[in-house]
Scaffold this active site. Sequence first.
Site, PDB file in Angstrom:
ATOM      1  N   HIS A   1      -7.638   7.403   0.573  1.00 34.81           N
ATOM      2  CA  HIS A   1      -8.605   6.194   0.820  1.00 34.81           C
ATOM      3  C   HIS A   1      -9.124   5.699  -0.567  1.00 34.81           C
ATOM      4  CE1 HIS A   1      -9.829   8.090   4.992  1.00 34.81           C
ATOM      5  NE2 HIS A   1      -8.919   7.680   4.911  1.00 34.81           N
TER       6      HIS A   1
ATOM      7  N   ARG B   1      -7.966  15.454  12.669  1.00 31.46           N
ATOM      8  CA  ARG B   1      -7.711  16.529  11.583  1.00 31.46           C
ATOM      9  C   ARG B   1      -9.115  17.436  11.556  1.00 31.46           C
ATOM     10  NH1 ARG B   1      -6.031  11.935   7.292  1.00 31.46           N
ATOM     11  NH2 ARG B   1      -6.082  10.736   9.077  1.00 31.46           N
TER      12      ARG B   1
ATOM     13  N   GLU C   1      -9.732  -3.227   2.433  1.00 30.79           N
ATOM     14  CA  GLU C   1      -8.441  -2.575   1.314  1.00 30.79           C
ATOM     15  C   GLU C   1      -7.567  -3.518   1.217  1.00 30.79           C
ATOM     16  OE1 GLU C   1      -8.416   0.597   4.460  1.00 30.79           O
ATOM     17  OE2 GLU C   1      -7.655   1.928   2.844  1.00 30.79           O
TER      18      GLU C   1
ATOM     19  N   ARG D   1       0.882  -1.224  -0.128  1.00 27.80           N
ATOM     20  CA  ARG D   1       0.024   0.013   0.173  1.00 27.80           C
ATOM     21  C   ARG D   1       0.868   1.212   0.030  1.00 27.80           C
ATOM     22  NH1 ARG D   1      -2.976   3.030   5.062  1.00 27.80           N
ATOM     23  NH2 ARG D   1      -4.013   4.453   3.739  1.00 27.80           N
TER      24      ARG D   1
END
Length: 393
Positions: A177, A236, A379, A88
Amino acid sequence: MKVLSVNAGSSSLKFQMYEMPEEKVLISGVFERIGIDGSFYTIKYNGEKIKKEATLTTHKDAVKILIDELFAYNVISDLNEIKGIGHRIVQGADRFDKSVVIDDQVIATIDELSALAPLHNPAAIIGIKAFKELISDAVAVAVFDTSFHQTMAKETYLYALPYEWYEKYQVRKYGAHGTSHKYVAYRLAEIEGRNDLKVIVCHLGNGGSVTAIKDLKCVDTSMGFTPNAGVIMGSRCGDIDASIIPYMMKQASLTPDDIDTIINKKSGLLGVSGVSSDSRDVEEGIKNGNERCALVQKMFVRRVIDYIARYYVLLNGADAICFTAGIGENGISTRKEILDGLKVLGIEVDEEANNCRGKEVLISKPTSKVKCYVIPTDEEVMIARDTYSYIEK
Ligand code: AMP
């Protein structure tokens, strides 16, 4: 055929080994605190989770132990059984619009892009090199978080800043993402039995992003130049007026690094609630009458509604809204609050169906004008699939 899906962070390394093409998870694990005191790893095998302490000075130490464990658990009897390793990679910018087989040039480009993802890309390279050294015959594939978003139009990904910033410094929207959004969109296409769908995917976890997808291609996404933009996240801030930054730098004598830390690690749910970046703690705070927890929950929900509404218009309607990741899959009341705020679109939540966690469920009523789903993301399997497809080639 065995394929490893790898996610290397600066001090961690997660892996999942698959039997492909069956997509069966054989073993998985995570190495933590690499290069830091108190390093350890956890292995998940046959539904059992085992935690072990180990000296992990470098990522190579972690890979060595990983290989030993694969033999110890009889997952492999020869290293050659591992045909592929998918890595990844957080930032591929506009250089990669799909996964690629890793060679020296690819590593050099990932390295070049480190300025755009200083915490992630260098760590991924360390991971790639550690595996290459110890499992040299496997095909190594880079799977980018950004590549799914490369189909955005220029008028969508460009900021209204001096054009030279884009040309000289690559300042534009890249999103993040992507692997998760792609997984959910493709899974929905399987469920619905067609690809010509207009979908809004809400990946709401510790990080969060909303993506507008048409015919399985990304049209727009809420994250921007970095994963700081868009909806409110655990720590965030999401979208803010950019002028706050120079203003606060002057007011509180903050350096660029201070600001970076504040907008990424001390804002969002944590910054407003003052309690935690974890939505479960915020929920608990609300139950205990904490007003700032209640406030940030309203802000969080509002921002997601805003993005869904914006993308509904952009897509000229939507066939489905999908929720995924930690909060998307488990936040029963958050999903309801978001969808209740979209009643004007003819959305009707089925409260009984919505009362679920971590399962693939249709949560809207048959009369709802837009179907709403919970689709747990995966994922790792996307990384394994892309890697497998290159081995097949
Ligand atoms: P992720 O980044 O996808 O792992 O998601 C992390 C976020 O999901 C955190 O805010 C968690 O509070 C939230 N989350 C994870 N599990 C649950 C759960 N069972 N119920 C509610 N929220 C959860």
